[in-house]
Design an enzyme around this catalytic site. Structure first.
Site, PDB file in Angstrom:
ATOM      1  N   SER A  94     -28.846  59.156  51.855  1.00 17.21           N
ATOM      2  CA  SER A  94     -28.617  59.812  53.148  1.00 17.21           C
ATOM      3  C   SER A  94     -27.331  59.309  53.780  1.00 17.21           C
ATOM      4  O   SER A  94     -26.737  58.330  53.331  1.00 17.21           O
ATOM      5  CB  SER A  94     -29.787  59.499  54.087  1.00 17.21           C
ATOM      6  OG  SER A  94     -29.709  58.131  54.462  1.00 17.21           O
ATOM      7  N   LYS A  95     -26.939  60.001  54.849  1.00 19.01           N
ATOM      8  CA  LYS A  95     -25.743  59.587  55.587  1.00 19.01           C
ATOM      9  C   LYS A  95     -25.902  58.146  56.082  1.00 19.01           C
ATOM     10  O   LYS A  95     -24.971  57.368  56.074  1.00 19.01           O
ATOM     11  CB  LYS A  95     -25.516  60.540  56.766  1.00 19.01           C
ATOM     12  CG  LYS A  95     -24.330  60.157  57.643  1.00 19.01           C
ATOM     13  CD  LYS A  95     -23.968  61.264  58.599  1.00 19.01           C
ATOM     14  CE  LYS A  95     -22.709  60.968  59.380  1.00 19.01           C
ATOM     15  NZ  LYS A  95     -22.856  59.907  60.364  1.00 19.01           N
ATOM     16  N   ARG A  96     -27.136  57.842  56.470  1.00 13.59           N
ATOM     17  CA  ARG A  96     -27.390  56.493  56.983  1.00 13.59           C
ATOM     18  C   ARG A  96     -27.103  55.419  55.929  1.00 13.59           C
ATOM     19  O   ARG A  96     -26.592  54.354  56.223  1.00 13.59           O
ATOM     20  CB  ARG A  96     -28.828  56.379  57.499  1.00 13.59           C
ATOM     21  CG  ARG A  96     -28.870  55.690  58.834  1.00 13.59           C
ATOM     22  CD  ARG A  96     -30.210  55.792  59.542  1.00 13.59           C
ATOM     23  NE  ARG A  96     -30.737  57.139  59.600  1.00 13.59           N
ATOM     24  CZ  ARG A  96     -31.986  57.462  59.266  1.00 13.59           C
ATOM     25  NH1 ARG A  96     -32.826  56.539  58.835  1.00 13.59           N
ATOM     26  NH2 ARG A  96     -32.411  58.701  59.364  1.00 13.59           N
TER      27      ARG A  96
END
Ligand code: GLU
Length: 518
Positions: A275-277
């Site tokens: 994910s972006k995280r």
């Protein structure tokens, strides 16, 4: 039983046509780029067409600028659509679903007329109430299906006059697929093999919404059919929808395309989807190019701006979930086309590895010609507003490329060539700079000043002549000379460096060093 076998051989006899069909809901994740890439590689390998279609039927998730981003990102990667958005209109357009809106109703009507679909008037509140009731009774997964639809407000339960009256009165309604009871839906996925689901475990999904728009399911199937798509290659998250899609093909009486559901890209350091995280946490981008949402101000960083070459980025992505069956790892786009084989795509998720991506970029950088390297360095220098002598850029960039992974490193590693040192390496200063250093530097400067041609050969001869004359070892003078001119303890050949800097600059640096270092 409804069968959707893998008609590979049959379909291969007609021209391969694949599509990438993103929804413009934000920047395109690198997993999406990989899906586009595999579609492109498969199409090119089989002499087929690669289409780009924008699936923007869900108005609530539409994000301004996302389509432009998708087109630009694919263009940067070299994945150019033959047909559709960013490609040609070959008579199958429009290629944006919102512009195809009037057409979908007709297909919903067709299913209604054939008793393969029905009209439902249940409001969101009524549906919520049903779900809650089921939950209270211990059944958490309530579905609108062949059993429950008998108790709901739809054209199967209401008299025809009432249905017509409601429609005439403008009451909102949706169209749902009417799934038959207790049928096995079997589809053969190129990557996963046979997938089987009983219709008793499926939902009568909405095909056409109250806002006059089709849902993803209806629009996707209608468009794939009308656009002559032979192979549907998409992310694993769509596998649960595939049996419904098979039922839709069945309901329309159309031939199913061949399905291939690609494995997920996984976090580098644990279970779950990348994910972006994860990117923010571990310091790497998960998007191909920089993104900015003009409305919300939300931003995300991309591979392009990080300093990746598109070839290296694509090379890295291609090997996440696919292998050529050989030891070969380095491929250009055409090489990938030649080697690509859907049957070698793995079922299990691919762990993302940023270090491997950097390794590819380093290889690509080192593979550049001197002229190309010079251009990369020039771009970086221009960006920073540093001045330079164009004639030396090739030599400098080649010299620095040994230590560089990204174009910006060409400058970082050689910044001393463009800026007079203002700090001097502490360790070298303590170990190598002595009281004798300043007079030695004076002598060298004096000799250099007398050189008619300030070439690296002449500089080397002059420097070595000085050592011979004074009977000094290189180790006595070399490190302090480097410190004086570059401020550093280590680096490439000092003779090349001096030639690149030019006589005036070298002399100026030596006299500055004498003042600062004493
Ligand atoms: N619009 C879907 C998406 O955003 C396409 C899925 C498919 O390829 O069928 O990924």
């Amino acid at each position: 039983m409804y069968l959707c076998a893998n008609y590979n051989d049959i379909n291969m006899s007609s021209k391969v046509r694949v599509r990438f069909a993103p929804s413009p809901t934000g920047p395109l994740h690198i997993g999406g780029v990989r899906t586009a890439l595999y579609n492109y590689l498969f199409a090119k390998k089989h002499g087929g067409d690669f289409l780009l279609r924008i699936e923007d039927t869900d108005q609530t998730r539409f994000v301004q600028g996302a389509e432009k981003y998708i087109v630009e990102a694919l263009a940067w990667c070299g994945i150019s659509p033959d047909e559709g958005i960013g490609g040609e209109d070959r008579g199958n357009g429009p290629y944006r679903q919102s512009e195809r809106k009037p057409m979908y109703r007709e297909y919903a009507e067709q299913l209604l007329a054939a008793d393969k679909a029905y009209i439902a008037f249940d409001t969101a509140e009524e549906l919520d109430a049903m779900r809650q009731m089921a939950k209270d009774a211990g059944a958490s997964n309530w579905q609108y299906n062949y059993i429950t639809r008998g108790n709901m407000k739809n054209s199967l339960t209401l008299p025809k006059e009432e249905v017509d009256a409601k429609i005439a009165a403008g009451e909102p309604y949706v169209v749902r697929i009417k799934l038959p009871r207790d049928h096995e839906v079997r589809l053969e996925d190129t990557i996963r093999g046979w997938v089987s689901v009983n219709t008793n475990n499926m939902d009568d999904k909405v095909l056409f919404k109250a806002d006059g728009m089709p849902t993803y399911h209806l629009a996707n199937i209608v468009d794939d059919h009308l656009m002559g798509i032979t192979h549907v290659i998409r992310g694993e998250e769509w596998l649960p929808s595939a049996p419904l899609h098979v039922m839709l093909y069945e309901a329309f009486g159309w031939e199913c395309p061949t399905f291939a559901h690609l494995p997920l890209l996984l976090k580098p350091d644990g279970p779950g989807k990348l994910s972006k995280r994860d990117g923010d946490r571990l310091g790497f981008p998960v998007f191909p190019i920089d993104w900015k949402n003009d409305e919300t101000g939300e931003t995300a960083s991309g591979y392009r701006e990080f300093g990746f070459f598109p070839g290296a980025f694509i090379n890295m992505l291609a090997l996440l979930g696919w292998n050529p069956g050989t030891e070969q790892e380095v491929f250009d786009l055409q090489g990938l086309v030649d080697a690509f084989d859907l049957s070698k795509v793995s079922k299990s998720g691919a762990k993302f590895d940023f270090e491997k991506g950097k390794w590819f970029n380093q290889l690509y950088l080192r593979d550049l010609s001197e002229v190309e390297l010079a251009q990369e360095l020039k771009n970086v220098l221009d960006n920073e507003g540093l001045s330079y002598n164009e004639a030396h850029l090739g030599t400098i960039a080649t010299m620095m490329s040994e230590r560089a992974t990204f174009p910006k490193d060409l400058l970082e590693e050689g910044r001393f060539l463009f800026e007079t040192p203002s700090v001097y390496d502490e360790k070298t200063r303590n170990k190598k700079w002595s009281d004798a250093s300043a007079p030695m530097m004076q002598d060298i400067a004096h000799r250099f000043n007398a050189l008619p041609d300030f070439t690296s050969e002449a500089i080397e001869a002059s420097f070595k002549g000085y050592l011979a004359e004074k009977e000094l070892g290189f180790g006595k003078v070399g490190p302090s000379f480097r410190l004086a001119v570059t401020g550093r303890g280590m680096g490439p050949s000092m003779f090349t460096i001096c030639a690149v800097l030019g006589k005036d600059e070298v002399l100026a640096r030596i006299s500055k060093a004498i003042k600062v270092l004493g």
